[in-house]
Scaffold this active site. Structure first.
Site, PDB file in Angstrom:
ATOM      1  N   HIS A   1     -27.328  13.408  -0.553  1.00  0.00           N
ATOM      2  CA  HIS A   1     -28.312  13.191   0.513  1.00  0.00           C
ATOM      3  C   HIS A   1     -27.537  13.322   1.811  1.00  0.00           C
ATOM      4  CE1 HIS A   1     -31.552  11.562  -2.067  1.00  0.00           C
ATOM      5  NE2 HIS A   1     -30.584  10.987  -2.753  1.00  0.00           N
TER       6      HIS A   1
ATOM      7  N   ASN B   1     -35.637  17.043 -10.338  1.00  0.00           N
ATOM      8  CA  ASN B   1     -36.442  16.248  -9.397  1.00  0.00           C
ATOM      9  C   ASN B   1     -36.448  16.850  -7.991  1.00  0.00           C
ATOM     10  OD1 ASN B   1     -33.708  15.485  -9.060  1.00  0.00           O
ATOM     11  ND2 ASN B   1     -34.252  13.434  -8.344  1.00  0.00           N
TER      12      ASN B   1
ATOM     13  N   ASP C   1     -24.189  12.289 -12.170  1.00  0.00           N
ATOM     14  CA  ASP C   1     -25.325  11.921 -11.313  1.00  0.00           C
ATOM     15  C   ASP C   1     -24.960  12.133  -9.849  1.00  0.00           C
ATOM     16  OD1 ASP C   1     -27.878  11.133 -10.641  1.00  0.00           O
ATOM     17  OD2 ASP C   1     -27.458   8.987 -10.804  1.00  0.00           O
TER      18      ASP C   1
ATOM     19  N   ALA D   1     -31.237   6.757  -2.282  1.00  0.00           N
ATOM     20  CA  ALA D   1     -30.312   6.365  -3.342  1.00  0.00           C
ATOM     21  C   ALA D   1     -29.535   7.585  -3.812  1.00  0.00           C
ATOM     22  CB  ALA D   1     -31.080   5.767  -4.512  1.00  0.00           C
TER      23      ALA D   1
ATOM     24  N   HIS E   1     -34.278   8.408 -17.583  1.00  0.00           N
ATOM     25  CA  HIS E   1     -33.926   7.463 -16.508  1.00  0.00           C
ATOM     26  C   HIS E   1     -34.448   6.109 -16.964  1.00  0.00           C
ATOM     27  CE1 HIS E   1     -33.072   6.336 -12.225  1.00  0.00           C
ATOM     28  NE2 HIS E   1     -33.771   5.292 -12.666  1.00  0.00           N
TER      29      HIS E   1
ATOM     30  N   HIS F   1     -27.428  16.642  -9.752  1.00  0.00           N
ATOM     31  CA  HIS F   1     -28.465  17.035  -8.790  1.00  0.00           C
ATOM     32  C   HIS F   1     -27.898  18.110  -7.868  1.00  0.00           C
ATOM     33  CE1 HIS F   1     -31.104  13.651  -9.850  1.00  0.00           C
ATOM     34  NE2 HIS F   1     -29.970  13.017 -10.061  1.00  0.00           N
ATOM     35  N   LEU F   2     -28.516  19.284  -7.882  1.00  0.00           N
ATOM     36  CA  LEU F   2     -28.060  20.370  -7.007  1.00  0.00           C
ATOM     37  C   LEU F   2     -29.001  20.614  -5.830  1.00  0.00           C
ATOM     38  CD1 LEU F   2     -26.808  23.101  -9.529  1.00  0.00           C
ATOM     39  CD2 LEU F   2     -25.409  21.673  -8.011  1.00  0.00           C
ATOM     40  N   ARG F   3     -30.223  20.041  -5.902  1.00  0.00           N
ATOM     41  CA  ARG F   3     -31.225  20.269  -4.836  1.00  0.00           C
ATOM     42  C   ARG F   3     -31.558  21.763  -4.728  1.00  0.00           C
ATOM     43  NH1 ARG F   3     -31.650  14.914  -5.559  1.00  0.00           N
ATOM     44  NH2 ARG F   3     -30.194  13.692  -4.342  1.00  0.00           N
TER      45      ARG F   3
ATOM     46  N   LYS G   1     -36.571  15.867 -18.889  1.00  0.00           N
ATOM     47  CA  LYS G   1     -36.201  14.638 -18.185  1.00  0.00           C
ATOM     48  C   LYS G   1     -37.387  13.711 -18.039  1.00  0.00           C
ATOM     49  CE  LYS G   1     -33.943  11.746 -15.698  1.00  0.00           C
ATOM     50  NZ  LYS G   1     -32.739  11.740 -14.901  1.00  0.00           N
TER      51      LYS G   1
ATOM     52  N   HIS H   1     -25.231  15.504 -16.106  1.00  0.00           N
ATOM     53  CA  HIS H   1     -26.322  14.988 -15.248  1.00  0.00           C
ATOM     54  C   HIS H   1     -25.940  15.290 -13.807  1.00  0.00           C
ATOM     55  CE1 HIS H   1     -29.430  11.724 -14.196  1.00  0.00           C
ATOM     56  NE2 HIS H   1     -29.017  12.242 -13.048  1.00  0.00           N
TER      57      HIS H   1
ATOM     58  N   HIS I   1     -26.960   7.756 -17.057  1.00  0.00           N
ATOM     59  CA  HIS I   1     -26.277   6.899 -16.073  1.00  0.00           C
ATOM     60  C   HIS I   1     -26.430   5.422 -16.415  1.00  0.00           C
ATOM     61  CE1 HIS I   1     -30.352   7.049 -14.552  1.00  0.00           C
ATOM     62  NE2 HIS I   1     -30.192   8.152 -13.887  1.00  0.00           N
TER      63      HIS I   1
ATOM     64  N   LEU J   1     -29.207   4.675  -7.763  1.00  0.00           N
ATOM     65  CA  LEU J   1     -30.034   4.123  -8.836  1.00  0.00           C
ATOM     66  C   LEU J   1     -29.634   4.740 -10.165  1.00  0.00           C
ATOM     67  CD1 LEU J   1     -33.470   4.062  -7.010  1.00  0.00           C
ATOM     68  CD2 LEU J   1     -32.122   2.087  -7.758  1.00  0.00           C
TER      69      LEU J   1
HETATM   70  C1  NCD Z   1     -30.908  10.480  -7.715  1.00  0.00           C
HETATM   71  C2  NCD Z   1     -31.364  11.479  -6.636  1.00  0.00           C
HETATM   72  O1  NCD Z   1     -31.020  11.282  -5.471  1.00  0.00           O
HETATM   73  O2  NCD Z   1     -32.021  12.458  -6.971  1.00  0.00           O
HETATM   74  N1  NCD Z   1     -30.462   9.281  -7.060  1.00  0.00           N
HETATM   75  C3  NCD Z   1     -29.639   8.343  -7.586  1.00  0.00           C
HETATM   76  O3  NCD Z   1     -29.434   7.301  -6.942  1.00  0.00           O
HETATM   77  N2  NCD Z   1     -29.051   8.520  -8.742  1.00  0.00           N
HETATM   78  C4  NCD Z   1     -32.008  10.236  -8.682  1.00  0.00           C
HETATM   79  C5  NCD Z   1     -31.570   9.549  -9.947  1.00  0.00           C
HETATM   80  O4  NCD Z   1     -30.843  10.115 -10.748  1.00  0.00           O
HETATM   81  O5  NCD Z   1     -31.983   8.385 -10.149  1.00  0.00           O
HETATM   82 ZN    ZN Z   2     -29.695  11.464 -11.289  1.00  0.00          ZN
END
Ligand code: NCD
Ligand code: ZN
Length: 344
Positions: free
Chosen positions: A252, A42, A248, A264, A137, A16-18, A100, A14, A175, A220
């Protein structure tokens, strides 16, 4: 005393690479230690179709450091308009490994997620038929449900009914943050897996709120009471096949974290393996780190573990407190205690 530990190369189930500048800055942090990762869809706009996932995969591959053999495992973002035929084709071509599910409004960039779960029934039935996992999620979004209860309520009201009405659907509870989720996962069969993050093994809600508010610990699902953290530690270090690593890691910029309404997410790609080695050592479970980080995840997803290995050594890791990106600095998760293991 153990001074080195060699395990199969780990994967992150899991991540996030943006995109754009952020992708270029954070991808090397994951590719340095991990062989594969399930890539969260996302983005803004979200990765909904097979064509969008193929284009995103190409952007990730183009951003990889020279010589890296990291493999992104793509996912689609489930919406009420998702097309079962497109999902099936993206799976058949080998492009995607999961879909997802974000309840609409549950977290960062989840506005296009699902409100009416009946509307996604045809996609879920298709997925059950072809063996494509659903990554969930697991939080309800109702304003009248306390944020600390949203995961437990989701299991009862949404997750369990969906699984009962869709036999054969493989589901990953993502998560997980509560003993309720650990207990539910343990009560079910091998078609249910659960990922656990690095940070939820380390922090409880006091870390966020006691002695001043700590935005870098806000993510989150939000961290819960200490008893829940201990249940997650016991699950992760148990070696049980249903529990595996999904960091996860969610970058940011500091500017976006340190706002009156901050984003988050905890960014843990850089130091996850050091933190995990410490956690497993503290719980006398170093010998089970490989199952959690390198074996259980591939087994759930029907993939072989890596032949290559990763070695950790008992030395202080050296990494920056922040990663710089063209969008501004991103703070690396601070476990709050000195780390004593590093990747060799
Ligand atoms: C994640 C995000 O920033 O994309 N944020 C987080 O707090 N985990 C989204 C997610 O996985 O809920
Ligand atoms: Zn996530």
């Amino acid at each position: 005393m153990t001074s080195t530990l060699t395990i199969r190369r780990p994967d992150d189930w899991h991540l996030h690479l943006r995109d754009g500048a952020m992708l270029r800055a954070v991808l090397p942090e994951t590719a340095r230690h991990f062989g594969r990762a399930i890539i969260m869809p996302n983005l803004v706009p979200p990765v909904v179709t097979g064509a969008q996932a193929a284009a995103y995969r190409d952007r990730i591959l183009a951003a990889l450091p020279e010589g890296s053999d990291f493999t992104p495992l793509m996912t689609l973002y489930l919406t009420e308009d998702s097309d079962p035929a497109d999902v099936e084709a993206a799976h058949a071509s080998g492009l995607i490994r999961a879909v997802k599910l974000y309840p609409a409004g549950a977290t960062t960039n989840s506005a296009s997620g699902v409100t009416n779960f009946d509307k996604v029934r045809p996609v879920l039935e298709k997925m059950a038929g072809i063996g494509l996992p659903l990554c969930v999620h697991g939080e309800v979004t109702d304003a009248d449900i306390d944020i600390f209860d949203r995961e437990a309520v989701f299991i009862d009201r949404i997750l369990d009914p969906i699984r009962r009405s869709t036999p054969g659907l493989r589901v990953v509870m993502e998560h997980i943050t509560t003993s309720d989720a650990v207990d539910y996962a343990r009560s079910q069969g091998s078609d249910l897996g659960a990922t656990i993050t690095t940070h939820h093994l380390v922090i409880n809600r006091n870390h966020i709120l006691a002695g001043g508010i700590k935005p870098h610990y806000y993510c989150l699902p939000v961290a819960k009471r200490e008893e829940h953290r201990l249940a997650l530690r016991a699950a992760a270090t148990s070696g049980e096949a249903r529990f595996f690593l999904g960091t996860d890691s969610a970058p940011h910029t500091d500017a976006n974290k340190l706002l009156p309404c901050g984003c988050a997410g905890c960014f843990t790609a850089t130091n996850t393996m050091s933190i995990l080695a410490q956690v497993f050592e503290e719980d006398s479970a170093l010998g089970r780190l490989e199952r959690f980080a390198s074996l259980n995840g591939p087994a759930f997803y029907g993939l072989p573990p890596h032949d290559s290995t990763l070695t950790l050594e008992k030395k202080t890791p050296d990494y920056p407190a922040q990663i710089s990106t063209d969008d501004g600095p991103v703070t690396v998760f601070d476990p709050g205690f000195p780390l004593t293991w590093r990747v060799a």
